[in-house]
Write an enzyme that holds these catalytic residues in place. Structure first.
Site, PDB file in Angstrom:
ATOM      1  N   GLU A   1       1.723   8.985   4.513  1.00  0.00           N
ATOM      2  CA  GLU A   1       2.533   7.858   4.987  1.00  0.00           C
ATOM      3  C   GLU A   1       2.915   8.087   6.443  1.00  0.00           C
ATOM      4  O   GLU A   1       2.621   9.140   7.013  1.00  0.00           O
ATOM      5  CB  GLU A   1       3.781   7.698   4.102  1.00  0.00           C
ATOM      6  CG  GLU A   1       3.450   7.262   2.687  1.00  0.00           C
ATOM      7  CD  GLU A   1       4.671   7.153   1.794  1.00  0.00           C
ATOM      8  OE1 GLU A   1       5.691   6.630   2.238  1.00  0.00           O
ATOM      9  OE2 GLU A   1       4.588   7.619   0.655  1.00  0.00           O
TER      10      GLU A   1
ATOM     11  N   HIS B   1      12.110  -1.087   6.489  1.00  0.00           N
ATOM     12  CA  HIS B   1      10.723  -0.819   6.093  1.00  0.00           C
ATOM     13  C   HIS B   1       9.847  -1.874   6.745  1.00  0.00           C
ATOM     14  O   HIS B   1      10.136  -3.062   6.663  1.00  0.00           O
ATOM     15  CB  HIS B   1      10.581  -0.849   4.565  1.00  0.00           C
ATOM     16  CG  HIS B   1       9.298  -0.236   4.106  1.00  0.00           C
ATOM     17  ND1 HIS B   1       8.081  -0.827   4.313  1.00  0.00           N
ATOM     18  CD2 HIS B   1       9.042   0.936   3.467  1.00  0.00           C
ATOM     19  CE1 HIS B   1       7.125  -0.048   3.817  1.00  0.00           C
ATOM     20  NE2 HIS B   1       7.687   1.034   3.308  1.00  0.00           N
TER      21      HIS B   1
ATOM     22  N   ARG C   1       8.318   5.164  11.064  1.00  0.00           N
ATOM     23  CA  ARG C   1       8.741   3.827  10.667  1.00  0.00           C
ATOM     24  C   ARG C   1       9.557   3.058  11.694  1.00  0.00           C
ATOM     25  O   ARG C   1       9.460   1.840  11.791  1.00  0.00           O
ATOM     26  CB  ARG C   1       9.603   3.968   9.416  1.00  0.00           C
ATOM     27  CG  ARG C   1       8.972   3.320   8.266  1.00  0.00           C
ATOM     28  CD  ARG C   1       9.766   3.599   7.058  1.00  0.00           C
ATOM     29  NE  ARG C   1       8.844   4.110   6.066  1.00  0.00           N
ATOM     30  CZ  ARG C   1       9.186   4.422   4.848  1.00  0.00           C
ATOM     31  NH1 ARG C   1      10.442   4.334   4.482  1.00  0.00           N
ATOM     32  NH2 ARG C   1       8.293   4.852   4.016  1.00  0.00           N
TER      33      ARG C   1
ATOM     34  N   HIS D   1      15.902  -1.072   4.262  1.00  0.00           N
ATOM     35  CA  HIS D   1      15.291  -0.239   3.224  1.00  0.00           C
ATOM     36  C   HIS D   1      16.118   0.997   2.892  1.00  0.00           C
ATOM     37  O   HIS D   1      16.305   1.323   1.725  1.00  0.00           O
ATOM     38  CB  HIS D   1      13.904   0.164   3.735  1.00  0.00           C
ATOM     39  CG  HIS D   1      13.114   1.041   2.830  1.00  0.00           C
ATOM     40  ND1 HIS D   1      12.793   0.668   1.542  1.00  0.00           N
ATOM     41  CD2 HIS D   1      12.550   2.255   3.009  1.00  0.00           C
ATOM     42  CE1 HIS D   1      12.069   1.629   0.971  1.00  0.00           C
ATOM     43  NE2 HIS D   1      11.924   2.611   1.842  1.00  0.00           N
TER      44      HIS D   1
ATOM     45  N   ARG E   1      14.406   8.631   8.861  1.00  0.00           N
ATOM     46  CA  ARG E   1      13.879   9.403   7.734  1.00  0.00           C
ATOM     47  C   ARG E   1      12.349   9.398   7.710  1.00  0.00           C
ATOM     48  O   ARG E   1      11.716   8.342   7.846  1.00  0.00           O
ATOM     49  CB  ARG E   1      14.385   8.800   6.432  1.00  0.00           C
ATOM     50  CG  ARG E   1      13.855   9.459   5.186  1.00  0.00           C
ATOM     51  CD  ARG E   1      14.374   8.725   3.992  1.00  0.00           C
ATOM     52  NE  ARG E   1      13.839   7.385   3.979  1.00  0.00           N
ATOM     53  CZ  ARG E   1      12.932   6.940   3.126  1.00  0.00           C
ATOM     54  NH1 ARG E   1      12.470   7.725   2.176  1.00  0.00           N
ATOM     55  NH2 ARG E   1      12.494   5.706   3.170  1.00  0.00           N
TER      56      ARG E   1
HETATM   57  C1  SIN Z   1       6.885   3.397   0.695  1.00  0.00           C
HETATM   58  O1  SIN Z   1       6.233   3.580  -0.329  1.00  0.00           O
HETATM   59  O2  SIN Z   1       6.418   2.890   1.703  1.00  0.00           O
HETATM   60  C2  SIN Z   1       8.319   3.810   0.716  1.00  0.00           C
HETATM   61  C3  SIN Z   1       8.411   5.266   0.642  1.00  0.00           C
HETATM   62  C4  SIN Z   1       9.694   5.717   1.272  1.00  0.00           C
HETATM   63  O3  SIN Z   1      10.466   4.913   1.743  1.00  0.00           O
HETATM   64  O4  SIN Z   1       9.902   6.936   1.330  1.00  0.00           O
END
Ligand code: SIN
Length: 552
Positions: A125, A248, A298, A359, A394
């Site tokens: 991610e 998010h 993010r 988020h 985060r």
């Molecule tokens: C996601 O699956 O994009 C969210 C995961 C997260 O916020 O840690």
């Protein structure tokens, strides 16, 4: 509504997501009687909706140092490095325990890849330079929650109280006992019985989750009203870094549907963000903003999307993963694939329209790595707490890891601290709840109106892009609304809606005050009047603490 019974437990855990349940489990395993409160059903909360997974170093190609570095970079020089290291290094043991409790993480074999026996598939991610995210398909949170609930339900030392909403912590300074502040439990609204119960306990752990409902657009469920942070503040705990709200970047854009997250793991498997240009073509844009492009941290991605949408007057941007075959997408993202189809989108053929939404709260009740708040007997863990792991932003999938690991540290700390807490003579003086001269409310509309107003101006003025003028506007409004709510709170019997409203108003004000006091831009906090990071503020937290003399 009458004043009512008093219940006694060794430990009270407020909240039943990953952090609350695993704290309860560790305490129960140590032989204590534990009460766990849930606002609704035990499973309802942010954990259940987590898609991505749990970031943890399990691959031989990966190292603790690299996970620590990725976390520090995302956190924009505000993380506490020692805390980051402790949590990252404790990860593998916590994962092993979960596997022993029966969770099933997706293996490479299940995705049709070659597999050494027991080799897990690792997702990637934003902000992670390595694949290190253990996941259960694309419903990791639901699997995790189910595993923990099953294990807790088998434990004779844990008692669940569903539809029980904590109103406030019972702390010595609030009930007029001089000396250091101690927590003796909480006053709790039993929603179905319509009574207020007094829970007395040697220790209380806030594990109430996030506060997405402070904003008009969020992927959080309805229970995410910031109650842990608001109660912690009212109890005198330090609240830190509330200006760092994570938006998010990719929530499915469908005004007719309840908010649904498109996991960052989709970008981890190659999805690319695109925008429609003036000729109607869909073109990539993230290369203008960060070398990691669509997989940048993010804060960068959400701001870039916000900027592109505003600049072009578009209602959304798009995720493009059409190069991955349908069968593969269905295997890797069965839930997301299905939800997109419900919206008329086949991920393997169509672009997915997405927008950012609130988020995750990176700030919260200040604690050390053991979840200790500095108030005797009071702990906080999970999203409502701020250990220093996340800093100003985060790193994806670090929060489930934090919930699992820190809850274990909480239980160990409590066991060490308990002998001194148990002897507190003041614990005997806890007054039961009194509703004073309160009556039934005559104007429920006040609640609905204020609820709507707060969430709208927080979105408009205290969102991804901030200015001092916007923040000051929000401050003027929240001051007025908070006064109105406090009066309402004392005049009428408490109801779930009133409690949630009171909490979102407190949290909104904490976010605004924190944002106003940070005179720079860092991580998730961007103020166009102070567009640059100030190196003198590296490692400097924003701290808010109530004064007992002047507040309510
Ligand atoms: C996601 O699956 O994009 C969210 C995961 C997260 O916020 O840690």
């Amino acid at each position: 509504m009458n004043n009512s019974e008093c219940l006694e437990f060794d430990h009270l855990v407020i909240g039943s997501g990953v952090a609350g349940l695993s704290a309860a489990l560790h305490l129960a395993n140590a032989g204590y009687q534990v009460a766990v409160l849930s606002k609704r059903t035990v499973d309802e909360g942010n954990t259940k909706y987590a898609q991505g997974g749990i970031a943890c170093v399990t691959d031989i190609q990966d190292t603790f140092d690299e996970h620590v570095q990725d976390t520090l970079i995302a956190g924009a020089r505000l993380c506490k490095e020692a805390v980051v290291r402790q949590i990252v290094e404790a990860g593998p043991a916590a994962i092993r325990e979960l596997i022993e409790d029966g969770i099933h993480f997706t293996t490479r074999g299940e995705l049709g890849m070659t597999e050494e026996p027991g080799e897990y598939h690792l997702g990637r991610e934003g902000g992670h330079h390595k694949r290190r995210i253990l996941h259960a398909g694309d419903i990791t949170g639901a699997e995790l929650e189910e595993t923990l609930i099953r294990t807790c339900r088998q434990h004779a030392n844990i008692t669940f109280f569903e539809y029980h909403i904590a109103i406030d912590l019972i702390v010595s300074q609030r009930i007029g006992i001089p000396g250091d502040n101690h927590c003796f439990g909480a006053y709790v609204l039993d929603v179905r019985g319509n009574t207020v119960k007094t829970f007395r306990s040697n220790t209380t752990t806030l594990a109430c989750g996030g506060a997405g409902k402070v904003y008009l657009y969020t992927c959080n469920p309805d229970v995410a009203c910031g109650s842990g942070i608001a109660m912690g503040y009212r109890a005198g705990a330090k609240i830190v870094n509330m200006e760092f709200i994570q938006f998010h970047p990719t929530i499915l854009y469908n005004p007719q549907m309840r908010s649904f997250l498109i996991s960052e793991a989709v970008r981890g498997e190659g999805a690319v963000l695109k925008v429609r240009d003036t000729d109607g073509r869909y073109v990539e844009f993230m290369q203008k903003y960060h070398p990691m492009k669509s997989l940048a941290p993010r804060d960068v991605v959400a701001r870039a999307i916000d900027n592109e949408m505003k600049r072009r007057g578009e209602e959304c941007v798009y995720l493009d993963i059409r190069h991955v075959p349908e069968e593969k997408l269905k295997l890797r993202f069965p839930n997301i694939f299905e939800k997109c189809l419900e919206s008329g989108i086949n991920m393997s053929k169509d672009l997915i329209p997405v927008v950012p939404a609130a988020h995750f709260v990176c700030g919260g009740v200040e604690t050390d790595v053991n979840g200790y708040t500095g108030i005797h007997g009071l702990y906080a863990v999970g999203e409502c707490a701020c250990t220093g792991l996340h800093g100003a932003n985060r790193l994806a999938s670090n929060s489930l890891l934090e919930g699992l690991v820190v809850s274990k540290f909480v239980a160990a700390h409590i066991q060490r601290a308990l002998p001194s807490l148990k002897r507190e003579p003041q614990a005997l003086q806890v007054p039961v709840w009194s509703c004073g001269n309160a009556t039934d409310s005559d104007e429920q509309v006040v609640i609905a109106h204020n609820w709507e107003e707060i969430r709208r101006f927080m979105w408009d003025y205290v969102g991804i892009f901030r200015t001092t003028k916007r923040l000051e506007r929000a401050k003027a409004r929240i001051k007025m609304i908070r006064k109105e709510i406090e009066k309402y709170y004392w005049d009428f019997y408490v109801t779930p809606d009133l409690l949630e409203l009171r909490n979102i108003a407190t949290v909104a004000e904490l976010i605004i005050d924190s944002a106003l006091s940070r005179k720079e831009s860092r991580g998730l906090h961007y103020n166009a009047d102070y567009p640059f990071l100030d190196p003198d503020l590296d490692g400097v937290d924003t701290v808010l603490q109530r004064s007992f003399r002047y507040y309510d």
